[in-house]
Design a protein around this motif. Structure first.
Motif, PDB file in Angstrom:
ATOM      1  N   LYS A  58       0.827  -1.210   0.000  1.00  0.00           N
ATOM      2  CA  LYS A  58       0.000   0.000   0.000  1.00  0.00           C
ATOM      3  C   LYS A  58       0.865   1.265   0.000  1.00  0.00           C
ATOM      4  O   LYS A  58       2.062   1.218   0.291  1.00  0.00           O
ATOM      5  CB  LYS A  58      -0.892  -0.003   1.251  1.00  0.00           C
ATOM      6  CG  LYS A  58      -1.902  -1.138   1.262  1.00  0.00           C
ATOM      7  CD  LYS A  58      -3.037  -0.847   0.323  1.00  0.00           C
ATOM      8  CE  LYS A  58      -4.157  -1.853   0.537  1.00  0.00           C
ATOM      9  NZ  LYS A  58      -5.204  -1.692  -0.448  1.00  0.00           N
ATOM     10  N   ARG A  59       0.216   2.376  -0.322  1.00  0.00           N
ATOM     11  CA  ARG A  59       0.864   3.688  -0.264  1.00  0.00           C
ATOM     12  C   ARG A  59       0.047   4.587   0.651  1.00  0.00           C
ATOM     13  O   ARG A  59      -1.119   4.329   0.918  1.00  0.00           O
ATOM     14  CB  ARG A  59       0.910   4.342  -1.654  1.00  0.00           C
ATOM     15  CG  ARG A  59       1.872   3.729  -2.631  1.00  0.00           C
ATOM     16  CD  ARG A  59       1.704   4.441  -3.973  1.00  0.00           C
ATOM     17  NE  ARG A  59       2.404   3.768  -5.049  1.00  0.00           N
ATOM     18  CZ  ARG A  59       3.658   4.068  -5.410  1.00  0.00           C
ATOM     19  NH1 ARG A  59       4.319   5.017  -4.767  1.00  0.00           N
ATOM     20  NH2 ARG A  59       4.214   3.434  -6.414  1.00  0.00           N
ATOM     21  N   TYR A  60       0.697   5.673   1.095  1.00  0.00           N
ATOM     22  CA  TYR A  60      -0.069   6.730   1.775  1.00  0.00           C
ATOM     23  C   TYR A  60      -0.764   7.574   0.728  1.00  0.00           C
ATOM     24  O   TYR A  60      -0.497   7.460  -0.469  1.00  0.00           O
ATOM     25  CB  TYR A  60       0.862   7.605   2.621  1.00  0.00           C
ATOM     26  CG  TYR A  60       1.430   6.878   3.818  1.00  0.00           C
ATOM     27  CD1 TYR A  60       0.619   6.618   4.920  1.00  0.00           C
ATOM     28  CD2 TYR A  60       2.754   6.474   3.841  1.00  0.00           C
ATOM     29  CE1 TYR A  60       1.132   5.953   6.007  1.00  0.00           C
ATOM     30  CE2 TYR A  60       3.267   5.806   4.926  1.00  0.00           C
ATOM     31  CZ  TYR A  60       2.454   5.543   6.011  1.00  0.00           C
ATOM     32  OH  TYR A  60       2.955   4.883   7.081  1.00  0.00           O
ATOM     33  N   GLU A  65       5.394   5.260  -0.078  1.00  0.00           N
ATOM     34  CA  GLU A  65       5.131   3.857   0.216  1.00  0.00           C
ATOM     35  C   GLU A  65       5.027   3.648   1.709  1.00  0.00           C
ATOM     36  O   GLU A  65       5.749   4.258   2.485  1.00  0.00           O
ATOM     37  CB  GLU A  65       6.277   2.993  -0.335  1.00  0.00           C
ATOM     38  CG  GLU A  65       6.367   3.035  -1.845  1.00  0.00           C
ATOM     39  CD  GLU A  65       7.757   2.677  -2.340  1.00  0.00           C
ATOM     40  OE1 GLU A  65       8.549   2.143  -1.547  1.00  0.00           O
ATOM     41  OE2 GLU A  65       8.042   2.952  -3.513  1.00  0.00           O
ATOM     42  N   ARG A  66       4.109   2.758   2.082  1.00  0.00           N
ATOM     43  CA  ARG A  66       3.987   2.452   3.502  1.00  0.00           C
ATOM     44  C   ARG A  66       5.152   1.584   3.979  1.00  0.00           C
ATOM     45  O   ARG A  66       5.580   1.677   5.123  1.00  0.00           O
ATOM     46  CB  ARG A  66       2.676   1.706   3.755  1.00  0.00           C
ATOM     47  CG  ARG A  66       1.493   2.654   3.872  1.00  0.00           C
ATOM     48  CD  ARG A  66       0.198   1.876   4.027  1.00  0.00           C
ATOM     49  NE  ARG A  66      -0.911   2.785   4.288  1.00  0.00           N
ATOM     50  CZ  ARG A  66      -1.374   3.076   5.495  1.00  0.00           C
ATOM     51  NH1 ARG A  66      -0.814   2.541   6.559  1.00  0.00           N
ATOM     52  NH2 ARG A  66      -2.380   3.906   5.650  1.00  0.00           N
ATOM     53  N   GLU A 119       0.785  -9.845   6.988  1.00  0.00           N
ATOM     54  CA  GLU A 119      -0.158  -8.757   7.207  1.00  0.00           C
ATOM     55  C   GLU A 119      -0.181  -8.388   8.699  1.00  0.00           C
ATOM     56  O   GLU A 119      -0.172  -7.211   9.064  1.00  0.00           O
ATOM     57  CB  GLU A 119      -1.531  -9.262   6.767  1.00  0.00           C
ATOM     58  CG  GLU A 119      -2.486  -8.226   6.289  1.00  0.00           C
ATOM     59  CD  GLU A 119      -3.757  -8.893   5.770  1.00  0.00           C
ATOM     60  OE1 GLU A 119      -3.794 -10.135   5.682  1.00  0.00           O
ATOM     61  OE2 GLU A 119      -4.692  -8.164   5.460  1.00  0.00           O
ATOM     62  N   GLU A 130      -5.112  -9.132  -0.665  1.00  0.00           N
ATOM     63  CA  GLU A 130      -6.349  -8.638  -1.249  1.00  0.00           C
ATOM     64  C   GLU A 130      -7.129  -9.749  -1.938  1.00  0.00           C
ATOM     65  O   GLU A 130      -6.932 -10.925  -1.627  1.00  0.00           O
ATOM     66  CB  GLU A 130      -6.008  -7.509  -2.224  1.00  0.00           C
ATOM     67  CG  GLU A 130      -5.388  -6.297  -1.520  1.00  0.00           C
ATOM     68  CD  GLU A 130      -6.382  -5.157  -1.380  1.00  0.00           C
ATOM     69  OE1 GLU A 130      -7.304  -5.101  -2.188  1.00  0.00           O
ATOM     70  OE2 GLU A 130      -6.231  -4.333  -0.468  1.00  0.00           O
ATOM     71  N   VAL A 152       0.747  -0.809  -5.177  1.00  0.00           N
ATOM     72  CA  VAL A 152      -0.447  -0.237  -5.803  1.00  0.00           C
ATOM     73  C   VAL A 152      -0.061   1.042  -6.529  1.00  0.00           C
ATOM     74  O   VAL A 152       0.964   1.661  -6.222  1.00  0.00           O
ATOM     75  CB  VAL A 152      -1.538   0.072  -4.748  1.00  0.00           C
ATOM     76  CG1 VAL A 152      -2.033  -1.193  -4.098  1.00  0.00           C
ATOM     77  CG2 VAL A 152      -1.024   1.042  -3.713  1.00  0.00           C
TER      78      VAL A 152
END
Lengths: 181, 335, 171
Positions: A58-60, A65-66, A119, A130, A152
């Motif tokens: 995921k990204r912010y 990037e997270r 996760e 996902e 993403v």
């Protein structure tokens, strides 16, 4: 064998005939029920919300990037499917908040057992399993998903990484999160 | 024997064999579709419109399968067994007439090979009785204990149920007063024998299902116990031959049941349009095939000792009882 | 040479060869199968003689029932290979004596009657039909028929008694 026993046996056999007819009726009736089949490639069965399919990174909202390259996911992985190589962030070339980011992030999907421990281990909620489940490969190499494939796209209003950011703005690697409880 | 007659016979034989072969191909599809519907599924519907090309796809797949011969197998018999299994299924229909006599271009034609021979019913029994050899030989020649068990089971099963089968035939034979299939059909002009012989029909159906190793009597190939029984070691076209024999026997049994108990090709308006005969027969056969599939979809497999006990202790006495009752009634009514 | 004679010679050759192969075969399963083959050939010979009923019964009873049970026993016991224990000592002389007796009987019949030609021609169409055989069986040959059936019944009861005794001992 006495006569009563014989008669009782015959009566039981007679009754079981009805049971057999009932069985036949059940299968016959079910012919007219709507089939439960999904015509798969055309019609896809929606998966459950918590379905554990392929991972994404995921990204912010601003595009960073997270993932901070901590490799806790790799440590948690029971199948040893994740490989993370971290590198230093600078404010001129910032990929993620904090000191480090994942330069290489690979998941071998042939090893992955989709348990979701990665996760759970992730401190920044960067890796999420996902709903993508159509995973088939024609070679072992194809089964290794690299960071480019996992991450993403940049959200709207965000900028692609690496970003050139003001000094000192993203020093905290792990964001403040609401208490899940 | 004139050449024209010989040609007629060759054509008839070819037609009957084509019925079995084409019927086999589409019976597999029919069975899978019906079975699927009974399990609230759809069944194969991808190859061609409504899945109509599925048998072709299966055939191509089987042809390109690797032909394996196990190390421990008896090579000659291993190759011979599928052939021996198929032959009875192909020849058993020779005594079944497919329609009434018709006159075409000034010649009389019979839709059938030898429906008028006076041992027609016995011929069916004889062919049915040698049908077991293919399975036994396959089981033995495979050099595999599961296959051998399947073969041994099938011998015991088929020998046991053949008796009941023969006794079930006795009813129609007594009513028609002849063993010729033609005479038996003629005897049903007014009333089908299934009404006069309900018990006989039931015994025939049960014994026939056991004789062709169909569920719930598919002991020789019980997957859960014997892997696949007698054809566990077979692959490719040799396996396809076993498959063909099994479905060919299903078709043959349906033809026989339709002929012996359901009036064969008889039906309304037959004297005006004799060509309706094959259509009536076809409808009856399809209905019986549906019933066979229906049975498979409904009943679980018997346990082996239950199967033998049922055959010898229930079916055989019932068959004898049926013969006695039929005989007494014929004597009382006066035939 | 009529077509019937050609067919007969061919079938007879096959039958004899199958019989020899049955005796000569080392493997009991092969022996049994050769015997089945022999029965089928003989059934075809019956067909040539206008005896369809006998032919079909030959197939049903011998090939279809008895030999299947033979195969069943062979497979169940697993005695496919001939035992090494050797032949029975008096088998050979006995076989020679019996063979000679059979040959003598055949020769006597043939020499007395000569080879009968055209037998099939003067048979009625009813010959060998199930109805006529049944009629003969239940009138002229009623006593032998009943004796045979009693014999079979005795054998059957004997088999049942033996298995019952075994079962009781097992308990």
């Amino acid at each position: 064998m006495n006569l009563m026993g014989l008669l009782r046996g015959l009566w039981a056999a007679f009754l079981s005939m009805f049971e057999m007819l009932r069985g036949l009726w059940t299968t016959f009736r079910s012919m007219f029920e709507t089939p439960v089949t999904y015509q798969y490639p055309e019609v896809k069965r929606p998966v459950r919300e918590r379905f554990k399919g392929r991972h994404v990174l995921k990204r912010y909202d601003n595009g960073l990037e997270r993932c901070i390259g901590c490799a806790l996911c790799a440590a948690a992985c029971p199948a040893d499917a994740i490989f993370v190589e971290a590198a230093e962030n600078t404010d001129e070339e910032r990929y993620s908040p904090g000191e480090r980011y994942a330069r290489t992030y690979e998941i071998n999907l042939m090893r992955c057992i989709f348990c979701g421990y990665c996760e759970d281990a992730c401190p920044t909620e960067a890796i999420v399993l996902e709903h993508q489940y159509e995973l088939s490969f024609t070679s072992r190499r194809d089964a290794i998903y690299t960071k480019e494939l996992l991450i993403v796209p940049v959200p709207e209003g965000g900028k692609p990484t690496p970003q050139n950011v003001p000094v000192g703005m993203f020093n905290r690697a792990i964001p403040e999160m609401k208490d899940p409880a | 024997m004139s050449w024209a007659l010989l040609l007629e016979w060759v054509i008839k034989s070819a037609v009957i064999i084509m019925i079995i072969l084409g019927g086999f191909a589409y019976l597999t599809l029919f069975e899978r579709r019906v079975l699927a519907r009974m399990q609230t599924r759809i069944g194969p519907n991808r190859a061609g419109p409504w899945g109509l090309l599925q048998p072709v796809a299966d055939g191509i797949k089987l042809i390109f399968n690797e032909e394996l011969i196990p190390e421990q197998a008896d090579r000659v018999l291993f190759i011979l067994a599928p052939v021996i299994t198929v032959v009875p299924a192909l020849i058993i229909l020779a005594v079944i007439p497919l329609g009434p006599e018709v006159t075409l271009f000034g010649r009389r034609y019979v839709f059938g090979l030898a429906s008028n021979i006076n041992v027609g019913v016995l011929y069916i029994l004889a062919v049915a009785s040698i049908a077991v050899y293919g399975i036994v030989i396959a089981g033995w020649a495979s050099g595999n204990k599961y296959a051998l068990m399947g073969g041994v089971r099938s011998t015991a099963q088929m020998v046991s149920y053949e008796l009941a089968l023969a006794l079930a035939f006795v009813g129609p034979i007594m009513l028609a007063g002849s063993m010729s299939v033609d005479a038996i059909i003629e005897g049903q002009t007014h009333l089908w024998y299934v009404i006069l012989q309900p018990l006989g029909f039931l015994i025939f159906l049960i014994a026939a299902v056991a004789e062709i190793n169909r569920a719930p009597f598919d002991m020789p190939e019980a997957e859960q116990e014997l892997v696949a029984g007698y054809h566990a070691e077979y692959s490719g076209m040799k396996f396809a031959l076993f498959f063909m024999a099994e479905y060919g026997k299903m078709i043959a049994v349906s033809f026989i049941a339709a002929t012996m108990f359901l009036g064969g090709y008889l039906g309304p308006f037959l004297d005006r349009w004799p060509l309706l005969g094959p259509i009536y027969l076809f409808i009856k056969v399809v209905a019986l095939l549906f019933f066979l599939v229906w049975l498979r979809a409904t009943f679980p497999r018997f346990r082996y000792d239950q199967l033998m006990a049922f055959g010898w202790k229930i079916l055989l006495p019932l068959g004898l009882l049926n013969v006695v009752i039929t005989g007494v009634i014929i004597v009382l009514v006066g035939g | 040479m009529t077509i019937d004679l050609v067919l007969f010679l061919g079938l007879a050759l096959i039958a004899v060869l199958a019989a020899i192969a049955m005796i000569a075969s080392r493997n009991t399963v092969y022996s049994a199968l050769f015997l089945v083959f022999n029965f089928l050939t003989v059934a075809t010979l019956y067909l040539l003689l206008n005896a369809a009923f006998i032919a079909v019964v030959q197939i049903t009873v011998y090939a279809g029932a008895i030999m299947v049970l033979f195969l069943f026993v062979i497979m169940l016991l697993g005695t496919e290979r001939e035992s090494i224990g050797g032949r029975i000592r008096w088998q050979m002389p006995l076989a020679i004596v019996l063979g000679l007796a059979l040959a003598g009987e055949l020769a006597y019949v043939l020499l007395r009657n000569g080879i009968v030609q055209g037998l099939a021609a003067d048979l009625s169409t009813e010959f060998g039909s199930p109805a006529s055989i049944g009629r003969v069986l239940f009138s002229e040959y009623l006593v032998p028929f009943e004796v045979t059936s009693i014999l079979l019944l005795v054998a059957m009861i004997g088999a049942i008694v033996i298995t019952r005794k075994l079962r009781r001992e097992g308990k």
